[in-house]
Design a protein around this motif. Structure first.
Motif, PDB file in Angstrom:
ATOM      1  N   GLY A   1       0.838  -1.192   0.000  1.00 28.34           N
ATOM      2  CA  GLY A   1       0.000   0.000   0.000  1.00 28.34           C
ATOM      3  C   GLY A   1       0.870   1.238   0.000  1.00 28.34           C
ATOM      4  N   GLU A   2       0.321   2.347  -0.513  1.00 25.46           N
ATOM      5  CA  GLU A   2       1.138   3.562  -0.610  1.00 25.46           C
ATOM      6  C   GLU A   2       0.264   4.805  -0.662  1.00 25.46           C
ATOM      7  OE1 GLU A   2       4.807   4.827  -3.438  1.00 25.46           O
ATOM      8  OE2 GLU A   2       2.854   4.747  -4.459  1.00 25.46           O
ATOM      9  N   ILE A   3       0.795   5.884  -0.099  1.00 33.98           N
ATOM     10  CA  ILE A   3       0.263   7.223  -0.297  1.00 33.98           C
ATOM     11  C   ILE A   3       1.411   8.072  -0.834  1.00 33.98           C
ATOM     12  CG2 ILE A   3       0.678   7.775   2.154  1.00 33.98           C
ATOM     13  CD1 ILE A   3      -1.632   9.801   1.908  1.00 33.98           C
ATOM     14  N   ALA A   4       1.179   8.765  -1.952  1.00 36.24           N
ATOM     15  CA  ALA A   4       2.257   9.512  -2.605  1.00 36.24           C
ATOM     16  C   ALA A   4       1.681  10.737  -3.290  1.00 36.24           C
ATOM     17  CB  ALA A   4       2.988   8.631  -3.618  1.00 36.24           C
ATOM     18  N   GLY A   5       2.541  11.740  -3.500  1.00 36.03           N
ATOM     19  CA  GLY A   5       2.053  12.928  -4.180  1.00 36.03           C
ATOM     20  C   GLY A   5       3.158  13.877  -4.600  1.00 36.03           C
ATOM     21  N   PHE A   6       2.824  14.714  -5.583  1.00 39.44           N
ATOM     22  CA  PHE A   6       3.699  15.782  -6.057  1.00 39.44           C
ATOM     23  C   PHE A   6       3.071  17.124  -5.703  1.00 39.44           C
ATOM     24  CE2 PHE A   6       5.156  12.357  -8.775  1.00 39.44           C
ATOM     25  CZ  PHE A   6       6.514  12.610  -8.928  1.00 39.44           C
ATOM     26  N   SER A   7       3.903  18.096  -5.369  1.00 37.79           N
ATOM     27  CA  SER A   7       3.397  19.441  -5.127  1.00 37.79           C
ATOM     28  C   SER A   7       3.089  20.129  -6.460  1.00 37.79           C
ATOM     29  CB  SER A   7       4.427  20.262  -4.341  1.00 37.79           C
ATOM     30  OG  SER A   7       5.594  20.474  -5.127  1.00 37.79           O
ATOM     31  N   ARG A   8       2.499  21.296  -6.403  1.00 32.95           N
ATOM     32  CA  ARG A   8       2.166  22.064  -7.602  1.00 32.95           C
ATOM     33  C   ARG A   8       3.430  22.371  -8.399  1.00 32.95           C
ATOM     34  NH1 ARG A   8       2.202  27.513  -8.808  1.00 32.95           N
ATOM     35  NH2 ARG A   8       0.557  28.316 -10.180  1.00 32.95           N
TER      36      ARG A   8
ATOM     37  N   ALA B   1       0.029  -6.741  -9.152  1.00 35.99           N
ATOM     38  CA  ALA B   1      -1.178  -6.227  -9.802  1.00 35.99           C
ATOM     39  C   ALA B   1      -1.983  -5.460  -8.774  1.00 35.99           C
ATOM     40  CB  ALA B   1      -2.020  -7.356 -10.398  1.00 35.99           C
ATOM     41  N   GLY B   2      -2.656  -4.397  -9.230  1.00 36.20           N
ATOM     42  CA  GLY B   2      -3.459  -3.604  -8.311  1.00 36.20           C
ATOM     43  C   GLY B   2      -3.990  -2.361  -8.983  1.00 36.20           C
ATOM     44  N   ALA B   3      -4.229  -1.325  -8.179  1.00 35.56           N
ATOM     45  CA  ALA B   3      -4.774  -0.074  -8.702  1.00 35.56           C
ATOM     46  C   ALA B   3      -4.383   1.068  -7.785  1.00 35.56           C
ATOM     47  CB  ALA B   3      -6.294  -0.158  -8.801  1.00 35.56           C
ATOM     48  N   TYR B   4      -4.289   2.269  -8.385  1.00 37.30           N
ATOM     49  CA  TYR B   4      -4.114   3.453  -7.546  1.00 37.30           C
ATOM     50  C   TYR B   4      -5.219   4.454  -7.864  1.00 37.30           C
ATOM     51  CZ  TYR B   4      -1.443   5.519 -11.497  1.00 37.30           C
ATOM     52  OH  TYR B   4      -1.027   5.984 -12.724  1.00 37.30           O
ATOM     53  N   PHE B   5      -5.611   5.168  -6.834  1.00 39.57           N
ATOM     54  CA  PHE B   5      -6.752   6.083  -6.900  1.00 39.57           C
ATOM     55  C   PHE B   5      -6.257   7.514  -6.752  1.00 39.57           C
ATOM     56  CE2 PHE B   5      -7.817   2.020  -5.096  1.00 39.57           C
ATOM     57  CZ  PHE B   5      -8.958   1.623  -5.775  1.00 39.57           C
ATOM     58  N   ALA B   6      -6.819   8.397  -7.536  1.00 39.61           N
ATOM     59  CA  ALA B   6      -6.443   9.805  -7.469  1.00 39.61           C
ATOM     60  C   ALA B   6      -7.246  10.490  -6.373  1.00 39.61           C
ATOM     61  CB  ALA B   6      -6.681  10.477  -8.816  1.00 39.61           C
ATOM     62  N   ALA B   7      -6.569  10.901  -5.308  1.00 41.71           N
ATOM     63  CA  ALA B   7      -7.252  11.646  -4.245  1.00 41.71           C
ATOM     64  C   ALA B   7      -7.560  13.064  -4.710  1.00 41.71           C
ATOM     65  CB  ALA B   7      -6.393  11.673  -2.982  1.00 41.71           C
ATOM     66  N   TYR B   8      -6.614  13.656  -5.465  1.00 42.08           N
ATOM     67  CA  TYR B   8      -6.857  14.946  -6.128  1.00 42.08           C
ATOM     68  C   TYR B   8      -5.788  15.141  -7.197  1.00 42.08           C
ATOM     69  CZ  TYR B   8      -3.413  16.603  -2.649  1.00 42.08           C
ATOM     70  OH  TYR B   8      -2.301  16.755  -1.854  1.00 42.08           O
ATOM     71  N   GLY B   9      -6.006  16.132  -8.042  1.00 45.61           N
ATOM     72  CA  GLY B   9      -5.090  16.401  -9.135  1.00 45.61           C
ATOM     73  C   GLY B   9      -5.669  15.989 -10.479  1.00 45.61           C
ATOM     74  N   GLN B  10      -5.004  16.367 -11.546  1.00 44.55           N
ATOM     75  CA  GLN B  10      -5.459  16.070 -12.897  1.00 44.55           C
ATOM     76  C   GLN B  10      -5.011  14.677 -13.320  1.00 44.55           C
ATOM     77  OE1 GLN B  10      -3.920  19.292 -15.269  1.00 44.55           O
ATOM     78  NE2 GLN B  10      -5.422  20.765 -14.515  1.00 44.55           N
ATOM     79  N   LEU B  11      -5.611  13.675 -12.701  1.00 53.09           N
ATOM     80  CA  LEU B  11      -5.313  12.273 -12.970  1.00 53.09           C
ATOM     81  C   LEU B  11      -6.616  11.506 -13.151  1.00 53.09           C
ATOM     82  CD1 LEU B  11      -2.622  11.629 -10.195  1.00 53.09           C
ATOM     83  CD2 LEU B  11      -2.183  11.965 -12.629  1.00 53.09           C
ATOM     84  N   PRO B  12      -6.582  10.367 -13.879  1.00 56.14           N
ATOM     85  CA  PRO B  12      -7.786   9.515 -13.934  1.00 56.14           C
ATOM     86  C   PRO B  12      -8.189   9.094 -12.529  1.00 56.14           C
ATOM     87  CG  PRO B  12      -6.171   8.840 -15.582  1.00 56.14           C
ATOM     88  CD  PRO B  12      -5.489   9.848 -14.709  1.00 56.14           C
ATOM     89  N   ARG B  13      -9.467   8.917 -12.331  1.00 59.36           N
ATOM     90  CA  ARG B  13      -9.972   8.572 -11.002  1.00 59.36           C
ATOM     91  C   ARG B  13      -9.347   7.289 -10.480  1.00 59.36           C
ATOM     92  NH1 ARG B  13     -11.564  11.397  -7.083  1.00 59.36           N
ATOM     93  NH2 ARG B  13     -12.835  12.595  -8.545  1.00 59.36           N
TER      94      ARG B  13
ATOM     95  N   ASN C   1       3.330  24.114 -11.714  1.00 62.72           N
ATOM     96  CA  ASN C   1       3.133  25.439 -12.299  1.00 62.72           C
ATOM     97  C   ASN C   1       1.636  25.712 -12.404  1.00 62.72           C
ATOM     98  OD1 ASN C   1       2.285  24.000 -14.661  1.00 62.72           O
ATOM     99  ND2 ASN C   1       4.433  23.893 -15.321  1.00 62.72           N
ATOM    100  N   ALA C   2       1.279  26.777 -13.099  1.00 63.78           N
ATOM    101  CA  ALA C   2      -0.130  27.180 -13.169  1.00 63.78           C
ATOM    102  C   ALA C   2      -1.008  26.152 -13.860  1.00 63.78           C
ATOM    103  CB  ALA C   2      -0.241  28.521 -13.887  1.00 63.78           C
ATOM    104  N   THR C   3      -0.427  25.354 -14.763  1.00 69.66           N
ATOM    105  CA  THR C   3      -1.222  24.368 -15.501  1.00 69.66           C
ATOM    106  C   THR C   3      -1.104  22.951 -14.950  1.00 69.66           C
ATOM    107  OG1 THR C   3       0.597  24.019 -17.075  1.00 69.66           O
ATOM    108  CG2 THR C   3      -1.032  25.720 -17.630  1.00 69.66           C
ATOM    109  N   THR C   4      -0.208  22.736 -13.985  1.00 68.83           N
ATOM    110  CA  THR C   4      -0.023  21.398 -13.402  1.00 68.83           C
ATOM    111  C   THR C   4      -0.155  21.483 -11.887  1.00 68.83           C
ATOM    112  OG1 THR C   4       1.545  20.909 -15.191  1.00 68.83           O
ATOM    113  CG2 THR C   4       1.470  19.378 -13.338  1.00 68.83           C
ATOM    114  N   PRO C   5      -1.360  21.240 -11.373  1.00 71.00           N
ATOM    115  CA  PRO C   5      -1.574  21.345  -9.922  1.00 71.00           C
ATOM    116  C   PRO C   5      -0.981  20.156  -9.172  1.00 71.00           C
ATOM    117  CG  PRO C   5      -3.568  20.585 -11.008  1.00 71.00           C
ATOM    118  CD  PRO C   5      -2.592  20.895 -12.102  1.00 71.00           C
ATOM    119  N   ALA C   6      -1.054  20.211  -7.871  1.00 64.42           N
ATOM    120  CA  ALA C   6      -0.571  19.127  -7.023  1.00 64.42           C
ATOM    121  C   ALA C   6      -1.406  17.867  -7.231  1.00 64.42           C
ATOM    122  CB  ALA C   6      -0.613  19.546  -5.560  1.00 64.42           C
ATOM    123  N   THR C   7      -0.799  16.708  -6.974  1.00 68.56           N
ATOM    124  CA  THR C   7      -1.501  15.434  -7.086  1.00 68.56           C
ATOM    125  C   THR C   7      -1.229  14.585  -5.854  1.00 68.56           C
ATOM    126  OG1 THR C   7       0.354  14.348  -8.207  1.00 68.56           O
ATOM    127  CG2 THR C   7      -1.279  15.441  -9.606  1.00 68.56           C
ATOM    128  N   MET C   8      -2.166  13.679  -5.567  1.00 60.29           N
ATOM    129  CA  MET C   8      -1.961  12.687  -4.514  1.00 60.29           C
ATOM    130  C   MET C   8      -2.664  11.408  -4.922  1.00 60.29           C
ATOM    131  SD  MET C   8      -2.605  12.782  -0.385  1.00 60.29           S
ATOM    132  CE  MET C   8      -4.386  12.539  -0.425  1.00 60.29           C
TER     133      MET C   8
END
Length: 280
Positions: A208-215, A242-254, A217-224
């Motif tokens: 299991g993992e929790i990971a993220g990038f900070s913002r 095998a598994g799946a990851y879920f986008a908590a926020y950011g411009q990523l697929p759900r 620039n103006a067109t690429t917001p933070a993700t988790m």
């Protein structure tokens, strides 16, 4: 280019300090039966997967071992095949070659970006001390701008790994300098990841993992992202995941599904067995 030079000098300085500390540590040679058994076990090849998490382990492949990691991701509007080739070139130094041979986003597809880098282990786990390593990766923009970064990027991370019985933790902290296509210069983003893994019944395991990038620039917001995966050790050299990851926020697929494999190909330093010289 200046950023790359500064990063290289910083890494070299860190390696020099570590070598000095290592030189001050003395170990008494072991000649007990347990030590001989340990030496025999050290000759066995064991896979050291970074997959399936975004976090990288501070542990290293064995000296001389060539190891490959490949997998695929599938989500709404996004699919790719991603790979990593690792080689234990010298003690505590792992060389990396990364490549995404296939990248597909929305209505466009093609070759993805590539990368080169290295991982250097500063300290091994001992008692309460964790394993600590430094990682550097340079992204090479081999993809079309619509599919990749469009410019060179530099990633530097500190990797910390620790075992608590059957429980294993990896912590990554780093910074990435992403080049601005056409404009020039770099944007900066910070990366943080905490991953957990443990063995289950038989050859099965959980990650299991929790990971993220900070913002960036103006067109690429933070993700988790939040990741859950199962692993299966086919052998000491072959691990499936095998598994799946879920986008908590950011411009990523759900939700993004993935599967992959880690395989230790061979020890390149032991490909040719030594033959005893003929007696006269």
């Amino acid at each position: 280019m200046r950023i790359a030079v500064r990063i290289v000098w910083a890494c070299l300085g860190l390696l020099a300090v570590t070598a000095r500390v290592r030189g001050q540590e003395t170990d008494t040679p072991q000649t007990t039966p347990q030590a001989r058994q340990t030496a025999q076990n050290a000759n066995e090849i064991n896979a050291v997967p970074n997959r399936p998490t975004l976090a990288s382990t501070a542990e290293m492949v064995q000296l001389g071992v060539l190891e490959i990691e490949y997998g695929f991701e599938a989500a709404k509007g996004h699919q790719n095949i991603n790979g990593l080739l690792k080689w234990g070139a010298v003690k505590n130094l792992e060389l990396w070659l990364l490549n995404n041979p296939i990248e597909r986003d929305v209505a466009t597809a093609g070759l993805g970006d590539s990368g080169v880098g290295f991982k250097y282990k500063l300290f091994s786990q001992r008692n309460a001390r964790p394993t600590v390593a430094v990682l550097y990766v340079a992204t090479i923009p081999t993809a079309r701008p619509a599919l990749g970064a469009g410019a060179v990027a530099h990633l530097v991370q500190i990797l910390v790994s620790k075992d608590f019985g059957k429980h294993h933790f990896d912590v990554n902290e780093g910074v990435q300098f992403a080049g601005r296509p056409q404009v020039g210069g770099f944007d900066r983003t910070y990366f943080t990841a905490l991953s957990y893994s443990r063995s289950l019944r038989g050859k099965w395991g959980y990650t299991g993992e929790i990971a993220g990038f900070s913002r960036l620039n103006a067109t690429t917001p933070a993700t988790m992202t939040l990741l859950n995966a199962a692993t299966y050790n086919v052998s000491s050299r072959l691990v499936l995941d095998a598994g799946a990851y879920f986008a908590a926020y950011g411009q990523l697929p759900r939700i993004t599904f993935f599967a992959g494999v880690t395989y230790s190909i061979a020890n390149l330093y032991h490909l040719h067995p030594t033959h005893a010289s003929p007696k006269n």
